[in-house]
Design an enzyme around this catalytic site. Structure first.
Site, mmCIF file in Angstrom:
data_model
loop_
_atom_site.group_PDB
_atom_site.id
_atom_site.type_symbol
_atom_site.label_atom_id
_atom_site.label_comp_id
_atom_site.label_asym_id
_atom_site.label_seq_id
_atom_site.Cartn_x
_atom_site.Cartn_y
_atom_site.Cartn_z
ATOM 1 N N LEU A 108 -4.330 1.124 -1.764
ATOM 2 C CA LEU A 108 -3.803 -0.215 -2.034
ATOM 3 C C LEU A 108 -3.232 -0.351 -3.438
ATOM 4 O O LEU A 108 -3.703 0.280 -4.374
ATOM 5 C CB LEU A 108 -4.931 -1.251 -1.897
ATOM 6 C CG LEU A 108 -5.376 -1.633 -0.497
ATOM 7 C CD1 LEU A 108 -6.432 -2.726 -0.584
ATOM 8 C CD2 LEU A 108 -4.176 -2.120 0.329
ATOM 9 N N VAL A 109 -2.232 -1.220 -3.556
ATOM 10 C CA VAL A 109 -1.699 -1.595 -4.863
ATOM 11 C C VAL A 109 -1.943 -3.097 -5.025
ATOM 12 O O VAL A 109 -1.552 -3.888 -4.165
ATOM 13 C CB VAL A 109 -0.189 -1.288 -4.972
ATOM 14 C CG1 VAL A 109 0.317 -1.609 -6.373
ATOM 15 C CG2 VAL A 109 0.095 0.175 -4.625
ATOM 16 N N ASP A 154 9.913 13.575 -6.636
ATOM 17 C CA ASP A 154 10.033 12.682 -5.465
ATOM 18 C C ASP A 154 10.935 11.499 -5.785
ATOM 19 O O ASP A 154 10.610 10.355 -5.468
ATOM 20 C CB ASP A 154 8.634 12.224 -5.037
ATOM 21 C CG ASP A 154 8.599 11.645 -3.622
ATOM 22 O OD1 ASP A 154 9.595 11.790 -2.887
ATOM 23 O OD2 ASP A 154 7.574 11.045 -3.256
ATOM 24 N N ARG A 171 12.952 4.404 -2.895
ATOM 25 C CA ARG A 171 11.617 3.831 -2.641
ATOM 26 C C ARG A 171 10.665 4.044 -3.810
ATOM 27 O O ARG A 171 9.657 3.355 -3.917
ATOM 28 C CB ARG A 171 11.016 4.409 -1.350
ATOM 29 C CG ARG A 171 10.733 5.874 -1.431
ATOM 30 C CD ARG A 171 10.094 6.503 -0.203
ATOM 31 N NE ARG A 171 9.994 7.947 -0.461
ATOM 32 C CZ ARG A 171 10.990 8.811 -0.323
ATOM 33 N NH1 ARG A 171 12.140 8.413 0.162
ATOM 34 N NH2 ARG A 171 10.853 10.083 -0.647
ATOM 35 N N ASN A 172 10.974 5.015 -4.682
ATOM 36 C CA ASN A 172 10.121 5.283 -5.835
ATOM 37 C C ASN A 172 10.709 4.763 -7.142
ATOM 38 O O ASN A 172 10.341 5.225 -8.223
ATOM 39 C CB ASN A 172 9.817 6.778 -5.943
ATOM 40 C CG ASN A 172 8.816 7.210 -4.890
ATOM 41 O OD1 ASN A 172 7.969 6.413 -4.474
ATOM 42 N ND2 ASN A 172 8.917 8.445 -4.433
ATOM 43 N N LYS A 180 -3.038 0.546 -9.007
ATOM 44 C CA LYS A 180 -3.135 1.415 -7.820
ATOM 45 C C LYS A 180 -4.565 1.875 -7.668
ATOM 46 O O LYS A 180 -5.114 2.544 -8.532
ATOM 47 C CB LYS A 180 -2.236 2.648 -7.988
ATOM 48 C CG LYS A 180 -0.792 2.339 -7.779
ATOM 49 C CD LYS A 180 0.023 3.597 -7.524
ATOM 50 C CE LYS A 180 1.473 3.187 -7.386
ATOM 51 N NZ LYS A 180 2.367 4.326 -7.125
ATOM 52 N N ASP A 232 6.401 6.578 -10.189
ATOM 53 C CA ASP A 232 5.752 7.634 -9.402
ATOM 54 C C ASP A 232 6.133 9.056 -9.808
ATOM 55 O O ASP A 232 6.046 9.970 -8.983
ATOM 56 C CB ASP A 232 6.059 7.458 -7.905
ATOM 57 C CG ASP A 232 5.311 6.278 -7.315
ATOM 58 O OD1 ASP A 232 4.181 6.039 -7.754
ATOM 59 O OD2 ASP A 232 5.862 5.620 -6.424
ATOM 60 N N SER A 261 0.842 -1.184 0.000
ATOM 61 C CA SER A 261 0.000 0.000 0.000
ATOM 62 C C SER A 261 0.874 1.229 0.000
ATOM 63 O O SER A 261 2.000 1.227 0.503
ATOM 64 C CB SER A 261 -0.958 -0.008 1.182
ATOM 65 O OG SER A 261 -0.264 0.259 2.357
ATOM 66 N N GLY A 262 0.361 2.271 -0.611
ATOM 67 C CA GLY A 262 1.133 3.506 -0.738
ATOM 68 C C GLY A 262 0.305 4.702 -0.336
ATOM 69 O O GLY A 262 -0.737 4.555 0.307
ATOM 70 N N GLN A 263 0.796 5.848 -0.730
ATOM 71 C CA GLN A 263 0.163 7.118 -0.386
ATOM 72 C C GLN A 263 -1.275 7.226 -0.821
ATOM 73 O O GLN A 263 -2.060 7.920 -0.201
ATOM 74 C CB GLN A 263 0.874 8.224 -1.160
ATOM 75 C CG GLN A 263 2.034 8.775 -0.496
ATOM 76 C CD GLN A 263 2.872 9.480 -1.556
ATOM 77 O OE1 GLN A 263 2.406 9.837 -2.626
ATOM 78 N NE2 GLN A 263 4.108 9.668 -1.241
ATOM 79 N N PHE A 264 -1.590 6.609 -1.958
ATOM 80 C CA PHE A 264 -2.923 6.791 -2.520
ATOM 81 C C PHE A 264 -3.862 5.657 -2.161
ATOM 82 O O PHE A 264 -5.037 5.711 -2.467
ATOM 83 C CB PHE A 264 -2.842 6.924 -4.039
ATOM 84 C CG PHE A 264 -2.062 8.120 -4.478
ATOM 85 C CD1 PHE A 264 -2.549 9.395 -4.235
ATOM 86 C CD2 PHE A 264 -0.841 7.972 -5.116
ATOM 87 C CE1 PHE A 264 -1.833 10.508 -4.639
ATOM 88 C CE2 PHE A 264 -0.118 9.089 -5.520
ATOM 89 C CZ PHE A 264 -0.617 10.363 -5.281
#
Ligand code: ADP
Length: 266
Positions: free
Chosen positions: A25-26, A130, A134-135, A39, A148, A20-23
């Site tokens: 679930l993936v 960004d 991690r991205n 996403k 991203d 899961s990320g900022q927006f």
């Protein structure tokens, strides 16, 4: 519907959760015979309308060192974004999992991959905003691709978007970004220097035990991240070049790509 970038929900099959990320679930998924990453965008996390406009621009960006956005499924609620699937997950975890087993060639190759993707973004006048390990994501063939790009512009969480706040990636940000939110390809170059540092430290977090405020303070006095034990002098020189105070004094990605390629030929 009817837009070129619109993914038909009938053609999309959703599978297991990848993370899961900022927006939100993936999920793993299938779309037109391809494995994809989907996403799911939680509504309260993203400015939807702005994003739909921008998705068109992002879909036109296409390069073998960028994680491809295949399309957007706006008919699905929540809205979801369909991306190229990257079997080996994010670069920071990949590095940590292989600690002590990464050769010089592999580490340099990772930096080359990222500089290649970023040189393309730079030439497309597209700012990532960004860039960090991690991205970036790692493919089945262990290639690193940039992911991203541009997405932070659509995050609605102030904690992330204001440089004064806790989730803002201060440790990857150029001084002009921290002070005036002045993003450019040259501020991406600063972040790339930090990403190289992460690679040669096998996924360690930069300035591990220091607060954002302490990092800003030490950058102001001209201090920089130290040379990673595994980094050759020539590689650390490139990092330091990325961390020049004035954006104009930093190299372009085109030049970094050239310099890194010449190191890999040695
Ligand atoms: P966000 O950037 O929105 O915060 P991430 O991109 O970090 O979210 O996604 C969260 C996790 O989902 C990642 O750490 C990774 O494990 C997985 N993931 C994201 N995109 C992909 C992809 N294209 N292929 C495979 N796994 C992915």
């Amino acid at each position: 519907g009817g837009y070129q970038w619109e993914v038909d929900p009938e053609e999309l099959t959703l599978g297991e959760e990848l993370g899961s990320g900022q927006f939100g679930l993936v999920l793993e998924g299938r779309w037109r015979e391809m494995k994809v990453a989907v996403k799911m965008i939680r509504e309260e996390c993203m400015s939807d309308e702005d994003f739909k406009e921008e998705a068109r621009v992002m879909m036109r960006l296409s390069h073998y060192k960028l994680v491809q956005l295949y399309g957007v499924c706006t008919q699905h609620s929540p809205m979801c974004l369909v991306f190229e699937f990257m079997e080996n997950g994010c670069l920071s975890d990949y590095l940590r999992d292989r600690k002590g087993r990464l050769s010089q060639d592999v580490m340099l190759g990772m930096c080359l991959d990222v500089s290649d993707g970023m040189a393309y973004l730079e030439s497309s006048n597209f700012i990532h905003r960004d860039l960090a390990a991690r991205n970036c994501l790692v493919s089945k063939n262990n290639e690193v691709k940039v992911s991203d790009f541009g997405m932070t512009r659509f995050v609605l969480d102030d904690q992330y978007t204001s440089s004064q706040c806790s989730k803002f990636p201060v440790k990857w940000s150029a001084p002009e970004v921290i002070k005036f939110c002045k993003f450019s390809s040259k501020s991406d170059v600063w972040s790339f220097g930090v990403l190289m540092w992460e690679v040669y430290n096998e996924g360690r977090l930069p300035y591990e035990n220091r607060s954002n405020a302490e990092v800003v303070e030490s950058l102001n006095t001209g201090l920089r991240l130290l040379k990673p034990r595994l980094a050759p002098d020539a590689v650390y020189l490139l990092m330091e070049w990325c961390w020049k105070e004035k954006p104009d004094d930093r190299p372009s990605f085109a030049l970094l790509l050239h310099e890194l390629a010449s190191l890999s030929d040695l």
